[in-house]
Design a protein around this motif. Structure first.
Motif, mmCIF file in Angstrom:
data_model
loop_
_atom_site.group_PDB
_atom_site.id
_atom_site.type_symbol
_atom_site.label_atom_id
_atom_site.label_comp_id
_atom_site.label_asym_id
_atom_site.label_seq_id
_atom_site.Cartn_x
_atom_site.Cartn_y
_atom_site.Cartn_z
ATOM 1 N N ASN A 1 0.828 -1.212 0.000
ATOM 2 C CA ASN A 1 0.000 0.000 0.000
ATOM 3 C C ASN A 1 0.860 1.259 0.000
ATOM 4 O OD1 ASN A 1 -2.684 -0.857 -0.142
ATOM 5 N ND2 ASN A 1 -2.724 -1.342 2.038
ATOM 6 N N HIS A 2 1.923 1.260 0.802
ATOM 7 C CA HIS A 2 2.822 2.419 0.836
ATOM 8 C C HIS A 2 3.458 2.642 -0.537
ATOM 9 C CE1 HIS A 2 2.812 3.603 5.056
ATOM 10 N NE2 HIS A 2 2.759 2.305 5.358
ATOM 11 N N ILE A 3 3.928 1.574 -1.159
ATOM 12 C CA ILE A 3 4.559 1.690 -2.476
ATOM 13 C C ILE A 3 3.541 2.186 -3.503
ATOM 14 C CG2 ILE A 3 5.589 0.359 -4.370
ATOM 15 C CD1 ILE A 3 6.881 -1.404 -2.166
ATOM 16 N N LEU A 4 2.326 1.682 -3.435
ATOM 17 C CA LEU A 4 1.274 2.096 -4.354
ATOM 18 C C LEU A 4 1.016 3.600 -4.248
ATOM 19 C CD1 LEU A 4 -0.972 1.071 -6.332
ATOM 20 C CD2 LEU A 4 -2.444 0.933 -4.324
ATOM 21 N N TYR A 5 0.852 4.084 -3.042
ATOM 22 C CA TYR A 5 0.548 5.498 -2.876
ATOM 23 C C TYR A 5 1.771 6.389 -3.097
ATOM 24 C CZ TYR A 5 -4.130 4.216 -1.895
ATOM 25 O OH TYR A 5 -5.398 3.712 -2.034
ATOM 26 N N GLU A 6 2.972 5.873 -2.842
ATOM 27 C CA GLU A 6 4.180 6.621 -3.207
ATOM 28 C C GLU A 6 4.260 6.781 -4.727
ATOM 29 O OE1 GLU A 6 7.487 4.515 -1.531
ATOM 30 O OE2 GLU A 6 6.868 4.965 0.526
ATOM 31 N N SER B 1 3.748 10.268 -9.367
ATOM 32 C CA SER B 1 3.181 10.533 -10.696
ATOM 33 C C SER B 1 2.520 11.906 -10.745
ATOM 34 C CB SER B 1 2.174 9.447 -11.081
ATOM 35 O OG SER B 1 0.989 9.559 -10.322
ATOM 36 N N LEU B 2 1.874 12.290 -9.656
ATOM 37 C CA LEU B 2 1.222 13.600 -9.625
ATOM 38 C C LEU B 2 2.238 14.739 -9.552
ATOM 39 C CD1 LEU B 2 -1.742 12.847 -7.205
ATOM 40 C CD2 LEU B 2 -1.867 13.275 -9.666
ATOM 41 N N LEU B 3 3.302 14.543 -8.774
ATOM 42 C CA LEU B 3 4.290 15.611 -8.606
ATOM 43 C C LEU B 3 5.271 15.721 -9.769
ATOM 44 C CD1 LEU B 3 5.197 15.299 -4.827
ATOM 45 C CD2 LEU B 3 3.737 16.994 -5.924
ATOM 46 N N GLU B 4 5.714 14.557 -10.280
ATOM 47 C CA GLU B 4 6.790 14.554 -11.270
ATOM 48 C C GLU B 4 6.362 14.056 -12.646
ATOM 49 O OE1 GLU B 4 9.965 12.235 -9.624
ATOM 50 O OE2 GLU B 4 9.873 13.276 -7.703
#
Length: 91
Positions: free
Chosen positions: A30-35, A40-43
């Protein structure tokens, strides 16, 4: 008597230990998914790849429609050697 107790409790202990490990792997996935979503949103980073966390490998892959990323997934293997997958759609 002790032998009977040992033969009963040991498999139960092993099963509970594996379930605990699976819960930890699920949390890490879950952490990897949301990271990945955050990145993707930031970069604007949408690359597939593998990542190692806590001596376990997780595979990140993006599903695309007409070259536009629509969903990110993380695959990993649980302690029972079953492949698990967590996915989230881009909104």
């Amino acid at each position: 008597m002790w032998m009977l107790i040992s033969l009963t409790l040991l498999p139960l202990y092993i099963h509970v230990s594996k379930q605990s490990l699976d819960m930890q792997k699920d949390i890490t996935a879950n952490h990897i998914l949301y990271e990945s979503l955050h990145r993707s949103l930031l970069e604007g980073y949408f690359e597939n790849g593998d990542i190692k966390r806590e001596d376990e490998w997780y595979r990140i892959f993006w599903e695309k429609e007409i070259n536009i990323p629509v969903r990110v997934c993380v695959k990993y293997e649980n302690s029972f050697e079953q492949e698990k997958e967590k996915c989230e759609r881009l909104e």
